[in-house]
Design a protein around this motif. Structure first.
Motif, short mmCIF file in Angstrom:
data_model
loop_
_atom_site.label_atom_id
_atom_site.label_comp_id
_atom_site.label_asym_id
_atom_site.label_seq_id
_atom_site.Cartn_x
_atom_site.Cartn_y
_atom_site.Cartn_z
N HIS A 17 0.84 -1.20 0.00
CA HIS A 17 0.00 0.00 0.00
C HIS A 17 0.87 1.25 0.00
CE1 HIS A 17 -3.51 -2.42 1.93
NE2 HIS A 17 -3.44 -2.60 0.63
N SER A 21 -2.33 4.83 6.16
CA SER A 21 -3.74 5.21 6.24
C SER A 21 -4.57 4.42 5.23
CB SER A 21 -3.93 6.71 6.07
OG SER A 21 -3.50 7.13 4.81
N MET A 22 -4.00 4.13 4.07
CA MET A 22 -4.70 3.32 3.08
C MET A 22 -4.94 1.92 3.63
SD MET A 22 -3.52 2.28 -0.74
CE MET A 22 -4.43 1.07 -1.67
N ASP A 25 -7.65 2.18 6.19
CA ASP A 25 -8.94 2.46 5.56
C ASP A 25 -9.52 1.21 4.90
OD1 ASP A 25 -8.87 5.11 6.33
OD2 ASP A 25 -8.18 5.84 4.37
N ALA A 28 -10.36 -1.34 7.92
CA ALA A 28 -10.92 -0.79 9.16
C ALA A 28 -12.15 -1.56 9.63
CB ALA A 28 -11.27 0.68 8.98
N ASP A 29 -12.97 -2.06 8.71
CA ASP A 29 -14.17 -2.76 9.11
C ASP A 29 -13.87 -4.08 9.82
OD1 ASP A 29 -13.19 -3.67 6.61
OD2 ASP A 29 -15.10 -4.67 6.20
#
Length: 63
Positions: A17, A21-22, A25, A28-29
Motif C-alpha cells: 500500500h 492510512s490506506m 482504511d 478498518a471494518d
C-alpha cells in the motif's frame, strides 16, 4: 496482522500500500471487535481510577 499487534507500517509495506492510512482504511471494518475490547478496557480503567477527585491536591512522596 494489525489486530494481532503488527506494526501498521510493516503491514503497509507487506501489502504494497502507498500509505499506512490506506491500509487502515481498507481493513478498518475488520476491527469492530477491537473497538469493543478497547471500550471494555477503558471502562474498567475509569471505574478503578480516581476520576480526577484529587486534582489540585498535593501528591505525597512515595504514594
Amino acid at each position: 496482522m494489525v489486530s494481532s499487534g503488527a506494526n501498521v507500517k510493516a503491514v503497509q509495506r507487506q501489502l504494497g500500500h502507498a500509505s499506512a492510512s490506506m491500509t487502515l482504511d481498507v481493513y478498518a471494518d475488520l476491527f469492530d471487535d477491537d473497538l469493543d475490547r478497547l471500550m471494555g478496557g477503558v471502562q474498567a480503567l475509569v471505574a478503578s481510577a480516581d476520576c480526577g477527585q484529587n486534582v489540585g491536591k498535593p501528591v505525597e512522596p512515595g504514594v
